[in-house]
Design a protein around this motif. Structure first.
Motif, PDB file in Angstrom:
ATOM      1  N   MET A  63      91.199  11.937  41.792  1.00 41.23           N
ATOM      2  CA  MET A  63      92.221  11.708  42.819  1.00 41.23           C
ATOM      3  C   MET A  63      92.843  13.010  43.318  1.00 41.23           C
ATOM      4  O   MET A  63      93.187  13.113  44.497  1.00 41.23           O
ATOM      5  CB  MET A  63      93.309  10.787  42.271  1.00 41.23           C
ATOM      6  CG  MET A  63      94.245  10.270  43.316  1.00 41.23           C
ATOM      7  SD  MET A  63      93.487   9.133  44.491  1.00 41.23           S
ATOM      8  CE  MET A  63      93.413   7.635  43.514  1.00 41.23           C
ATOM      9  N   ALA A  87      95.596   5.692  51.603  1.00 43.56           N
ATOM     10  CA  ALA A  87      94.887   5.017  50.503  1.00 43.56           C
ATOM     11  C   ALA A  87      95.359   5.548  49.147  1.00 43.56           C
ATOM     12  O   ALA A  87      95.550   4.771  48.209  1.00 43.56           O
ATOM     13  CB  ALA A  87      93.377   5.208  50.662  1.00 43.56           C
ATOM     14  N   ILE A  88      95.563   6.846  49.060  1.00 49.29           N
ATOM     15  CA  ILE A  88      96.037   7.438  47.800  1.00 49.29           C
ATOM     16  C   ILE A  88      97.451   6.952  47.499  1.00 49.29           C
ATOM     17  O   ILE A  88      97.756   6.557  46.369  1.00 49.29           O
ATOM     18  CB  ILE A  88      95.958   8.979  47.853  1.00 49.29           C
ATOM     19  CG1 ILE A  88      94.493   9.430  47.918  1.00 49.29           C
ATOM     20  CG2 ILE A  88      96.665   9.607  46.644  1.00 49.29           C
ATOM     21  CD1 ILE A  88      94.296  10.894  48.285  1.00 49.29           C
ATOM     22  N   SER A  90      98.874   4.217  48.442  1.00 51.11           N
ATOM     23  CA  SER A  90      98.817   2.791  48.101  1.00 51.11           C
ATOM     24  C   SER A  90      98.203   2.528  46.734  1.00 51.11           C
ATOM     25  O   SER A  90      98.431   1.474  46.145  1.00 51.11           O
ATOM     26  CB  SER A  90      98.007   2.035  49.153  1.00 51.11           C
ATOM     27  OG  SER A  90      98.647   2.098  50.396  1.00 51.11           O
ATOM     28  N   SER A  91      97.443   3.490  46.235  1.00 51.25           N
ATOM     29  CA  SER A  91      96.734   3.300  44.959  1.00 51.25           C
ATOM     30  C   SER A  91      97.667   3.225  43.756  1.00 51.25           C
ATOM     31  O   SER A  91      97.285   2.730  42.706  1.00 51.25           O
ATOM     32  CB  SER A  91      95.740   4.440  44.733  1.00 51.25           C
ATOM     33  OG  SER A  91      96.430   5.639  44.348  1.00 51.25           O
ATOM     34  N   TRP A  93      98.345   5.630  41.951  1.00 48.90           N
ATOM     35  CA  TRP A  93      97.777   6.554  40.960  1.00 48.90           C
ATOM     36  C   TRP A  93      98.656   7.800  40.975  1.00 48.90           C
ATOM     37  O   TRP A  93      98.493   8.677  41.807  1.00 48.90           O
ATOM     38  CB  TRP A  93      96.335   6.890  41.328  1.00 48.90           C
ATOM     39  CG  TRP A  93      95.629   7.718  40.329  1.00 48.90           C
ATOM     40  CD1 TRP A  93      95.767   9.063  40.126  1.00 48.90           C
ATOM     41  CD2 TRP A  93      94.662   7.284  39.384  1.00 48.90           C
ATOM     42  NE1 TRP A  93      94.948   9.486  39.127  1.00 48.90           N
ATOM     43  CE2 TRP A  93      94.260   8.400  38.646  1.00 48.90           C
ATOM     44  CE3 TRP A  93      94.109   6.048  39.095  1.00 48.90           C
ATOM     45  CZ2 TRP A  93      93.311   8.328  37.634  1.00 48.90           C
ATOM     46  CZ3 TRP A  93      93.164   5.970  38.091  1.00 48.90           C
ATOM     47  CH2 TRP A  93      92.772   7.109  37.375  1.00 48.90           C
ATOM     48  N   ALA A  97      99.728   9.741  44.054  1.00 46.64           N
ATOM     49  CA  ALA A  97     100.245   8.751  45.006  1.00 46.64           C
ATOM     50  C   ALA A  97     101.604   9.188  45.542  1.00 46.64           C
ATOM     51  O   ALA A  97     101.895   9.028  46.733  1.00 46.64           O
ATOM     52  CB  ALA A  97     100.334   7.373  44.354  1.00 46.64           C
TER      53      ALA A  97
END
Length: 115
Positions: A63, A87-88, A90-91, A93, A97
């Protein structure tokens, strides 16, 4: 170095950044950040701004690699880079994130302008 070699080095350096970040080795992370910035500057200085070569890292398993590639391609591929940052974020992570979410916020309010 050839552009594909710089992209591979970028991936290695940002994986090492992730390990330093997770190990709370901030001085190491900062040194690696400097190396990453040098790679990005070299790609930018090449004919046609070769930072777009970093788009190939958007599917990378790490990531941190994807985050840094997205942030550094905002000037050359704003739509794809923003989609990657979204996308990151929303992940969920973390910590990537959170970094992606802050980057998006700064883009939206004009605090950050990609160069």
């Amino acid at each position: 170095m050839a552009t594909p070699d710089l992209v591979a080095l970028f991936a290695k350096v940002t994986v090492d950044q992730d390990e330093a970040l997770l190990g709370n080795r901030i001085a190491r992370f900062n040194r690696l950040y400097g190396v990453m910035a040098e790679i990005a500057d070299e790609l930018k200085a090449r004919h046609g701004d070769q930072r777009s070569a970093l788009l190939s890292l958007f599917e990378y398993p790490n990531m941190q690699v994807r985050l840094q590639a997205a942030k550094l391609t905002l000037a050359v591929a704003p739509v794809q880079a923003r989609e990657q940052l979204e996308a990151i974020a929303s992940s969920k992570w973390f910590p990537q994130a959170g970094d992606a979410g802050m980057c998006l916020s700064f883009l939206d309010d004009g605090t950050f302008k990609p160069k």
